[in-house]
Write a protein that holds these residues in place. Sequence first.
Motif, short mmCIF file in Angstrom:
data_model
loop_
_atom_site.label_atom_id
_atom_site.label_comp_id
_atom_site.label_asym_id
_atom_site.label_seq_id
_atom_site.Cartn_x
_atom_site.Cartn_y
_atom_site.Cartn_z
N ARG A 114 6.26 -23.90 -78.67
CA ARG A 114 5.80 -23.12 -79.84
C ARG A 114 5.02 -21.89 -79.40
N ALA A 115 4.22 -22.03 -78.36
CA ALA A 115 3.45 -20.88 -77.86
C ALA A 115 4.38 -19.82 -77.28
N VAL A 116 5.43 -20.24 -76.58
CA VAL A 116 6.41 -19.28 -76.07
C VAL A 116 7.11 -18.59 -77.24
N GLY A 117 7.40 -19.34 -78.29
CA GLY A 117 8.02 -18.75 -79.48
C GLY A 117 7.14 -17.67 -80.11
N ALA A 118 5.84 -17.92 -80.15
CA ALA A 118 4.92 -16.92 -80.71
C ALA A 118 4.91 -15.67 -79.84
N LEU A 119 4.93 -15.84 -78.52
CA LEU A 119 4.99 -14.68 -77.61
C LEU A 119 6.29 -13.91 -77.80
N LEU A 120 7.39 -14.63 -77.98
CA LEU A 120 8.69 -13.99 -78.20
C LEU A 120 8.64 -13.12 -79.46
N ARG A 121 8.09 -13.66 -80.54
CA ARG A 121 8.01 -12.88 -81.78
C ARG A 121 7.16 -11.64 -81.61
N HIS A 122 6.06 -11.76 -80.90
CA HIS A 122 5.21 -10.59 -80.64
C HIS A 122 5.98 -9.52 -79.85
N ALA A 123 6.74 -9.97 -78.85
CA ALA A 123 7.51 -9.03 -78.03
C ALA A 123 8.60 -8.37 -78.86
N GLN A 124 9.21 -9.11 -79.76
CA GLN A 124 10.23 -8.53 -80.64
C GLN A 124 9.60 -7.53 -81.61
N ASP A 125 8.47 -7.88 -82.17
CA ASP A 125 7.79 -6.97 -83.09
C ASP A 125 7.41 -5.66 -82.40
N ALA A 126 7.14 -5.75 -81.08
CA ALA A 126 6.77 -4.56 -80.31
C ALA A 126 7.99 -3.79 -79.81
N GLY A 127 9.19 -4.30 -80.10
CA GLY A 127 10.41 -3.63 -79.67
C GLY A 127 10.75 -3.85 -78.21
N ALA A 128 10.15 -4.87 -77.58
CA ALA A 128 10.40 -5.12 -76.16
C ALA A 128 11.53 -6.11 -75.92
N VAL A 129 11.88 -6.88 -76.95
CA VAL A 129 12.96 -7.87 -76.87
C VAL A 129 13.89 -7.66 -78.05
N ARG A 130 15.18 -7.76 -77.81
CA ARG A 130 16.15 -7.55 -78.89
C ARG A 130 15.85 -8.48 -80.05
N ASP A 131 16.07 -7.99 -81.26
CA ASP A 131 15.64 -8.74 -82.43
C ASP A 131 16.72 -9.68 -82.98
N ASP A 132 17.86 -9.77 -82.30
CA ASP A 132 18.93 -10.65 -82.79
C ASP A 132 18.97 -11.97 -82.01
N VAL A 133 17.94 -12.26 -81.24
CA VAL A 133 17.87 -13.55 -80.55
C VAL A 133 16.74 -14.37 -81.14
N GLU A 134 16.86 -15.69 -81.04
CA GLU A 134 15.84 -16.59 -81.55
C GLU A 134 15.39 -17.54 -80.44
N LEU A 135 14.34 -18.28 -80.73
CA LEU A 135 13.74 -19.14 -79.71
C LEU A 135 14.71 -20.16 -79.11
N PRO A 136 15.57 -20.84 -79.90
CA PRO A 136 16.44 -21.86 -79.27
C PRO A 136 17.26 -21.33 -78.11
N GLU A 137 17.90 -20.16 -78.28
CA GLU A 137 18.72 -19.65 -77.17
C GLU A 137 17.86 -19.08 -76.04
N VAL A 138 16.73 -18.49 -76.39
CA VAL A 138 15.84 -17.97 -75.34
C VAL A 138 15.26 -19.11 -74.53
N TYR A 139 14.87 -20.20 -75.19
CA TYR A 139 14.32 -21.34 -74.47
C TYR A 139 15.39 -22.03 -73.63
N ALA A 140 16.64 -22.01 -74.13
CA ALA A 140 17.73 -22.56 -73.33
C ALA A 140 17.91 -21.75 -72.04
N LEU A 141 17.78 -20.43 -72.14
CA LEU A 141 17.83 -19.58 -70.95
C LEU A 141 16.67 -19.91 -70.00
N LEU A 142 15.50 -20.12 -70.57
CA LEU A 142 14.32 -20.44 -69.75
C LEU A 142 14.54 -21.75 -69.00
#
Length: 204
Positions: A137-165
């Motif tokens: 959940r904490a990683v998900g919150a960081l992901l959303r912050h990075a997306q809001d800042a335009g640093a991570v593409r906005d068409d990805v969500e936590l499940p696939e990002v966490y699968a990559l991790l």
Amino acid sequence: MNTPDRRETGSRLPLRADARDNRERILNVAETVFGKGGESASTEEVARLANVGIATVFRHFPTKAALLEAVLVRRFGRLREQAETLLHATDPGTAFFGLFSHLVADAASKIAIAEALHEAGGDSDGDAVQASNALRRAVGALLRHAQDAGAVRDDVELPEVYALLIATSRAAAHAHLDKDVRARMLAIVFDGLAPLPDHRQAST
């Protein structure tokens, strides 16, 4: 009238200072021992290196699984606290990718401990799983912050990002990747998570 023992009422007596020190030392040693040796490591080795008797280990942790779970809970807790601290970073993109890199680099010993816990019959819905979910959940919150800042593409969500991790963590751990190969692997993953260039967005 006799005063009831707190242990009989379900509450725990606070540990004495020496007992707290022993417990902390056991956990520190166990994290190192099982992080290196995985399921082949033993509580006897932990006791020897912690300079305590095996009875002291089992007084704090009645089973090998209980010891391993406590180690993982503490490990996940540290990582979650780190992630939550990064939520206040001025550069959310650097914070997210930095934590992603750290989790991959940290994975080998964590996976060894988790596999040892599974082998020891750990609870599939125990405290370690709950602590792992809190980190997610904490990683998900960081992901959303990075997306809001335009640093991570906005068409990805936590499940696939966490699968990559998880995938990159296991690759780095089980393939024993050196730092250079791991860095190049992460560069490819991070390139895939970067915001899409305008011309690619327009063509989709």
